[in-house]
Scaffold this active site. Structure first.
Site, PDB file in Angstrom:
ATOM      1  N   LEU A  25      -6.537  35.852 134.016  1.00  0.00           N
ATOM      2  CA  LEU A  25      -7.501  35.364 133.019  1.00  0.00           C
ATOM      3  C   LEU A  25      -7.353  36.245 131.786  1.00  0.00           C
ATOM      4  O   LEU A  25      -7.145  37.449 131.920  1.00  0.00           O
ATOM      5  CB  LEU A  25      -8.931  35.507 133.584  1.00  0.00           C
ATOM      6  CG  LEU A  25     -10.105  35.384 132.606  1.00  0.00           C
ATOM      7  CD1 LEU A  25     -10.279  33.931 132.159  1.00  0.00           C
ATOM      8  CD2 LEU A  25     -11.414  35.868 133.237  1.00  0.00           C
TER       9      LEU A  25
ATOM     10  N   ASP B 232     -26.402  35.213 124.037  1.00  0.00           N
ATOM     11  CA  ASP B 232     -27.609  35.540 123.258  1.00  0.00           C
ATOM     12  C   ASP B 232     -28.843  35.605 124.165  1.00  0.00           C
ATOM     13  O   ASP B 232     -28.895  34.945 125.203  1.00  0.00           O
ATOM     14  CB  ASP B 232     -27.800  34.478 122.164  1.00  0.00           C
ATOM     15  CG  ASP B 232     -28.736  34.947 121.065  1.00  0.00           C
ATOM     16  OD1 ASP B 232     -29.054  36.147 121.012  1.00  0.00           O
ATOM     17  OD2 ASP B 232     -29.156  34.094 120.259  1.00  0.00           O
TER      18      ASP B 232
ATOM     19  N   HIS C 212     -29.602  44.607 126.888  1.00  0.00           N
ATOM     20  CA  HIS C 212     -28.154  44.671 126.653  1.00  0.00           C
ATOM     21  C   HIS C 212     -27.432  45.213 127.891  1.00  0.00           C
ATOM     22  O   HIS C 212     -26.337  44.765 128.231  1.00  0.00           O
ATOM     23  CB  HIS C 212     -27.846  45.551 125.440  1.00  0.00           C
ATOM     24  CG  HIS C 212     -28.374  44.999 124.151  1.00  0.00           C
ATOM     25  ND1 HIS C 212     -28.242  43.675 123.798  1.00  0.00           N
ATOM     26  CD2 HIS C 212     -29.058  45.587 123.119  1.00  0.00           C
ATOM     27  CE1 HIS C 212     -28.803  43.473 122.617  1.00  0.00           C
ATOM     28  NE2 HIS C 212     -29.311  44.620 122.183  1.00  0.00           N
TER      29      HIS C 212
HETATM   30  C1  IPE Z   1     -25.084  35.980 117.832  1.00  0.00           C
HETATM   31  O1  IPE Z   1     -26.355  36.357 118.257  1.00  0.00           O
HETATM   32  C2  IPE Z   1     -24.137  37.126 117.958  1.00  0.00           C
HETATM   33  C3  IPE Z   1     -23.833  37.536 119.328  1.00  0.00           C
HETATM   34  C4  IPE Z   1     -24.223  36.942 120.419  1.00  0.00           C
HETATM   35  C5  IPE Z   1     -22.997  38.703 119.431  1.00  0.00           C
HETATM   36  P1  IPE Z   1     -27.467  36.804 117.198  1.00  0.00           P
HETATM   37  O2  IPE Z   1     -28.709  37.030 117.969  1.00  0.00           O
HETATM   38  O3  IPE Z   1     -26.975  37.900 116.360  1.00  0.00           O
HETATM   39  O4  IPE Z   1     -27.573  35.492 116.298  1.00  0.00           O
HETATM   40  P2  IPE Z   1     -28.694  34.993 115.304  1.00  0.00           P
HETATM   41  O5  IPE Z   1     -28.976  36.094 114.350  1.00  0.00           O
HETATM   42  O6  IPE Z   1     -29.914  34.660 116.135  1.00  0.00           O
HETATM   43  O7  IPE Z   1     -28.127  33.775 114.662  1.00  0.00           O
HETATM   44  C1  IPE Z   2     -27.433  39.069 122.098  1.00  0.00           C
HETATM   45  O1  IPE Z   2     -28.762  39.309 122.377  1.00  0.00           O
HETATM   46  C2  IPE Z   2     -26.623  40.347 122.009  1.00  0.00           C
HETATM   47  C3  IPE Z   2     -26.217  40.699 120.647  1.00  0.00           C
HETATM   48  C4  IPE Z   2     -26.377  39.973 119.588  1.00  0.00           C
HETATM   49  C5  IPE Z   2     -25.557  41.978 120.473  1.00  0.00           C
HETATM   50  P1  IPE Z   2     -29.817  39.608 121.232  1.00  0.00           P
HETATM   51  O2  IPE Z   2     -29.902  41.072 121.036  1.00  0.00           O
HETATM   52  O3  IPE Z   2     -29.533  38.825 120.014  1.00  0.00           O
HETATM   53  O4  IPE Z   2     -31.149  39.087 121.913  1.00  0.00           O
HETATM   54  P2  IPE Z   2     -32.315  38.256 121.230  1.00  0.00           P
HETATM   55  O5  IPE Z   2     -31.688  37.074 120.556  1.00  0.00           O
HETATM   56  O6  IPE Z   2     -32.980  39.169 120.255  1.00  0.00           O
HETATM   57  O7  IPE Z   2     -33.201  37.857 122.362  1.00  0.00           O
HETATM   58 MG    MG Z   3     -30.037  36.996 119.376  1.00  0.00          MG
END
Ligand code: IPE
Ligand code: IPE
Ligand code: MG
Length: 249
Positions: free
Chosen positions: A132, A21, A38
């Site tokens: 792995l 995240d 990303h």
């Molecule tokens: C969780 O991250 C999902 C992934 C890392 C793929 P999100 O950014 O979607 O989670 P929330 O919404 O903050 O809980």
């Molecule tokens: C995690 O990063 C990747 C996915 C959930 C696909 P985020 O896109 O949630 O990044 P933040 O949480 O907004 O910083």
């Molecule tokens: Mg996120």
């Protein structure tokens, strides 16, 4: 800083699961758009896979896209799907050469044909590899997985494939995608980006995982951070409900 030598070889977690995240915030901090975050996140995935091979981790589960992430802006969703496909096409040979096996969990019916086929090709090509196992959780939600399992389970009871009186946790778990793919439960769950929640990831499977949270954003995560998490894990006592005295015996 934690070095490789500080890690005890005997208690390296066999299965590490990561909620990757913070890509969006990482990009926004540099005045870039979320997609750039990303893209950098994919680089971190590559490096983390390499680090796990070096360290001797056997399973690495990566939460790449949740069932809830379908609710994001359509432009972000399609950019993410493009990135997944880019990853399959550019990494398949490399992963295979490095003896890495790839598996996928999640509601893959939701993906486009191109995305699903790219992933299936990667899975098929790498299926006999042993260094792995990387489990990609894509369009994955634990509640979806459990509900899906319950549906198949109910159908097997209806059709008398299983007897309702013999049901136990092991039999139910055998309907989960992870069990069907012979993926053991995670020993260590890492979440980056200073969020302290599970966001619908492997709810059944993490019943006894050790949890590790870091404020590092996913694009900044690296081998040092992974070693730090493993070192922290190695300082824990996993009692599984027993007392310390029982464990010493
Ligand atoms: C969780 O991250 C999902 C992934 C890392 C793929 P999100 O950014 O979607 O989670 P929330 O919404 O903050 O809980
Ligand atoms: C995690 O990063 C990747 C996915 C959930 C696909 P985020 O896109 O949630 O990044 P933040 O949480 O907004 O910083
Ligand atoms: Mg996120």
């Amino acid at each position: 800083m934690i070095f490789f030598d500080d890690i005890q070889q005997k208690t390296i977690p066999a299965h590490i699961a990561i909620i990757m995240d913070g890509n969006g915030r990482w990009a926004q901090r540099q005045g870039k758009d979320r997609i750039y975050g990303h893209q950098q996140g994919v680089e971190t995935v590559r490096k983390t896979i390499e680090a796990c091979v070096d360290i001797g981790v056997k399973y690495l589960s990566l939460y790449a896209f949740s069932t809830e992430n379908w609710n994001r802006d359509p432009d972000e969703v399609s950019a993410l799907m493009e990135l997944f496909m880019y990853f399959y096409y550019t990494e398949t040979d490399n992963l295979h050469k490095n003896n890495i096996c790839v598996k996928a969990i999640g509601n893959l019916d939701m993906l486009s044909d191109d995305c699903r086929n790219g992933m299936q090709n990667l899975i098929d090509k790498t299926k006999n590899n042993t260094a792995l196992t990387v489990v990609i959780a894509l369009s994955y939600g634990s509640r979806w997985e459990i509900t899906h399992a319950a549906k198949q389970f109910a159908s097997d009871i209806n059709n008398k494939v299983i007897d309702i009186n013999t049901i136990d946790e092991t039999i139910f778990a055998s309907y989960l995608q992870t069990n069907q793919l012979n993926i053991p439960d995670p020993d260590l769950l890492i979440r980056t980006s200073n969020e302290y929640r599970i966001s619908n990831f492997l709810l059944w499977q993490i019943a006894y995982a050790e949890l590790y949270f870091t404020d590092v954003l996913w694009p900044d995560f690296n081998k040092d951070e992974l070693l730090k998490a493993i070192h922290d894990y190695q300082g824990r006592t996993r009692r599984f409900g027993k007392t310390n005295e029982q464990l010493i015996k």
